[in-house]
Structure formats: C-alpha cells, structure tokens
Design a protein around this motif. Structure first.
Motif, short mmCIF file in Angstrom:
data_model
loop_
_atom_site.label_atom_id
_atom_site.label_comp_id
_atom_site.label_asym_id
_atom_site.label_seq_id
_atom_site.Cartn_x
_atom_site.Cartn_y
_atom_site.Cartn_z
N UNK A 3 -13.55 11.79 -7.69
CA UNK A 3 -13.15 10.81 -8.70
C UNK A 3 -11.64 10.79 -8.88
N UNK A 4 -11.03 11.98 -8.90
CA UNK A 4 -9.57 12.07 -9.07
C UNK A 4 -8.84 11.43 -7.89
N UNK A 5 -9.33 11.65 -6.68
CA UNK A 5 -8.68 11.07 -5.49
C UNK A 5 -8.81 9.55 -5.51
N UNK A 6 -9.97 9.05 -5.94
CA UNK A 6 -10.12 7.58 -6.06
C UNK A 6 -9.13 7.03 -7.09
N UNK A 7 -8.90 7.81 -8.15
CA UNK A 7 -7.92 7.41 -9.16
C UNK A 7 -6.53 7.33 -8.58
N UNK A 8 -6.18 8.32 -7.74
CA UNK A 8 -4.88 8.30 -7.06
C UNK A 8 -4.76 7.04 -6.20
N UNK A 9 -5.84 6.71 -5.50
CA UNK A 9 -5.85 5.54 -4.64
C UNK A 9 -5.59 4.27 -5.44
N UNK A 10 -6.24 4.14 -6.60
CA UNK A 10 -6.05 2.96 -7.44
C UNK A 10 -4.61 2.87 -7.95
N UNK A 11 -4.05 3.99 -8.36
CA UNK A 11 -2.67 4.00 -8.85
C UNK A 11 -1.72 3.60 -7.73
N UNK A 12 -1.94 4.16 -6.52
CA UNK A 12 -1.09 3.83 -5.38
C UNK A 12 -1.14 2.33 -5.07
N UNK A 13 -2.34 1.78 -5.12
CA UNK A 13 -2.49 0.35 -4.84
C UNK A 13 -1.72 -0.50 -5.84
N UNK A 14 -1.78 -0.10 -7.13
CA UNK A 14 -1.06 -0.84 -8.17
C UNK A 14 0.46 -0.71 -7.99
N UNK A 15 0.91 0.47 -7.62
CA UNK A 15 2.35 0.66 -7.39
C UNK A 15 2.81 -0.15 -6.18
N UNK A 16 1.97 -0.22 -5.16
CA UNK A 16 2.30 -1.02 -3.98
C UNK A 16 2.37 -2.50 -4.33
N UNK A 17 1.47 -2.94 -5.21
CA UNK A 17 1.50 -4.34 -5.64
C UNK A 17 2.78 -4.67 -6.39
N UNK A 18 3.24 -3.70 -7.20
CA UNK A 18 4.50 -3.91 -7.93
C UNK A 18 5.65 -4.07 -6.94
N UNK A 19 5.70 -3.21 -5.93
CA UNK A 19 6.75 -3.32 -4.92
C UNK A 19 6.68 -4.64 -4.17
N UNK A 20 5.44 -5.05 -3.84
CA UNK A 20 5.25 -6.32 -3.12
C UNK A 20 5.68 -7.49 -4.01
N UNK A 21 5.30 -7.43 -5.30
CA UNK A 21 5.69 -8.50 -6.23
C UNK A 21 7.20 -8.59 -6.35
N UNK A 22 7.87 -7.45 -6.39
CA UNK A 22 9.33 -7.45 -6.49
C UNK A 22 9.95 -8.11 -5.25
N UNK A 23 9.42 -7.77 -4.08
CA UNK A 23 9.95 -8.37 -2.84
C UNK A 23 9.73 -9.88 -2.82
N UNK A 24 8.52 -10.30 -3.24
CA UNK A 24 8.21 -11.74 -3.24
C UNK A 24 9.09 -12.50 -4.22
N UNK A 25 9.29 -11.91 -5.41
CA UNK A 25 10.11 -12.57 -6.43
C UNK A 25 11.57 -12.66 -5.98
N UNK A 26 12.07 -11.58 -5.38
CA UNK A 26 13.45 -11.59 -4.90
C UNK A 26 13.65 -12.60 -3.77
N UNK A 27 12.60 -12.83 -2.99
CA UNK A 27 12.69 -13.76 -1.86
C UNK A 27 12.47 -15.22 -2.26
N UNK A 28 12.06 -15.45 -3.50
CA UNK A 28 11.76 -16.81 -3.97
C UNK A 28 13.05 -17.56 -4.26
N UNK A 29 13.37 -18.52 -3.41
CA UNK A 29 14.63 -19.26 -3.55
C UNK A 29 14.57 -20.33 -4.63
#
Length: 224
Positions: free
Chosen positions: A26-52
C-alpha cells in the motif's frame, strides 16, 4: 534522495516477506501516486512555459492554479502513507523489543537450562551454547536464560546484551526487515514533502494568485 516506487519494488524483489507485506504494498502504491502527481506538475509547467499564447503573468497564474489544485492531493496522499508507515513501524517495534523476561519461566526446565549454562567452564562456552540454541530455534530455552538475572546463568551484562541482540535479529528477522523497509519508505515520504514544499515556495515567490491575475489584466489592457 528521491526513490521511485519501481526502485523500492526492485530492492524488495528477493525478499518475499517484505515484498508481499500488505502495508508495504500500500505504501509503495502511495509513492507511485505521489510521483505521478509530481510528474504532472513538471509536465504542466513545461506546457505552460511553452504556450506562446500566454504572456509571462498569465503563465505564472496558470501554473499557480495548477499547483494549488495538485498540492492538496499530494499532501493528503503523503499524509496517508506516512500514517501507515508510523502505525506499522510502531507495531513491529513492539514485537521486536518485547520483554524477553515475560517468557523466562515458560519452560518446565528453565532452572535446569540456566544451571547447565552456568556450569560451563568459560564465558565463550556459555555464549556459544546460547547462540546454538538461538540458531536451532530453541527460543523457549533461550528466553529462560536471557530473560532471567544474568548471574543465574553465569553471564555478565555485556555478554547478555550481545546475546539478546543476536536472539532478536534471528527470531524477529522478518519483522526487522519489514521495519527497515518502512523506515526507507518513511524517509522517501519526507523527501517528497520537501519537493512539494519547494513547489509551494515557488508559488509564494511568484506572488498570490489574485496579484498575478491583476498583473495579467494590466498587461492585456496595455496590449490593447
């Protein structure tokens, strides 16, 4: 140091007791979910910065809105996993560190076992004898020796402590391994908390969402 869920799975792959433990899973699945959310934040930042189509203030405002929404979900998941880690670690430590004296009289031959150990000629003989009992799983006999006052078995306190550590490592090997796994997962949660704090700090540095929206409107008005 950031450790991913896959890294934990690889680390515990050869240890079935740890790998199959429900709380570890259960704890490892929790880590996986947190990692996915952090990755989405990084992806969102890249997309927003690239939006002309967005000006600088608009980009900042969009990123702030995204992080504020994601931050609560991440914090809640980290809190859930940390609670699992704290509860399970406390349960395991209670078992590992239970008083051996509670079992000292559980064998009908307790006094005879202690007398035999005391009759051995050298301290090394006594230590060797107790270790052999531990290795063979004769934990009741070991308890009758180590759970009673040292002098009854001819052991000094230093040797008794060494033998107690040896006994616990052998008898509670599974619990100790799971406890160490939980400690590593707990440390990973602390690291991820630090990462989310950095995201939060980056928002604070950019100003409040209200200020950014006002700045965005002013820039758009000037452009018109």
């Amino acid at each position: 140091m950031h450790i991913s869920a896959d890294s934990f799975r690889a680390r515990f792959k050869e240890d079935e007791a740890v790998r199959e433990d429900p709380d570890v899973q259960t704890a490892i699945r929790g880590i996986e979910e947190v990692d996915e959310k952090l990755q989405r934040i990084n992806k969102a930042r890249e997309d927003i910065l690239a939006d002309r189509t967005l000006n600088e203030a608009a980009k900042k405002a969009e990123f702030v809105k995204y992080v504020q929404k994601a931050d609560n979900k991440i914090s809640n998941k980290i809190s859930q996993v940390s609670s699992i880690v704290d509860r399970r670690t406390a349960e395991l430590n209670k078992v590992i560190n239970q008083e051996i004296s509670d079992e000292a009289g559980s064998s009908r031959y307790s006094s005879e076992v202690r007398s035999h150990v005391a009759s051995l000629p050298h301290a090394s003989d006594r230590i060797s004898f107790v270790k052999k009992l531990v290795d063979s799983g004769e934990y009741t006999s070991v308890s009758s020796i180590l759970g009673a006052p040292s002098f009854l078995s001819g052991l000094d306190e230093k040797h008794k402590k060494t033998l107690l550590d040896y006994y616990r490592e052998k008898r509670f090997s599974k619990q100790i391994r799971i406890s160490k796994a939980m400690e590593r997962i707990g440390q990973s949660m602390l690291d991820k908390t630090t990462m989310t704090t950095k995201f939060r700090k980056s928002i604070e540095d950019k100003g409040t969402l209200k200020d950014l929206e006002a700045q965005k409107r002013r820039i758009e008005a000037m452009a018109n």
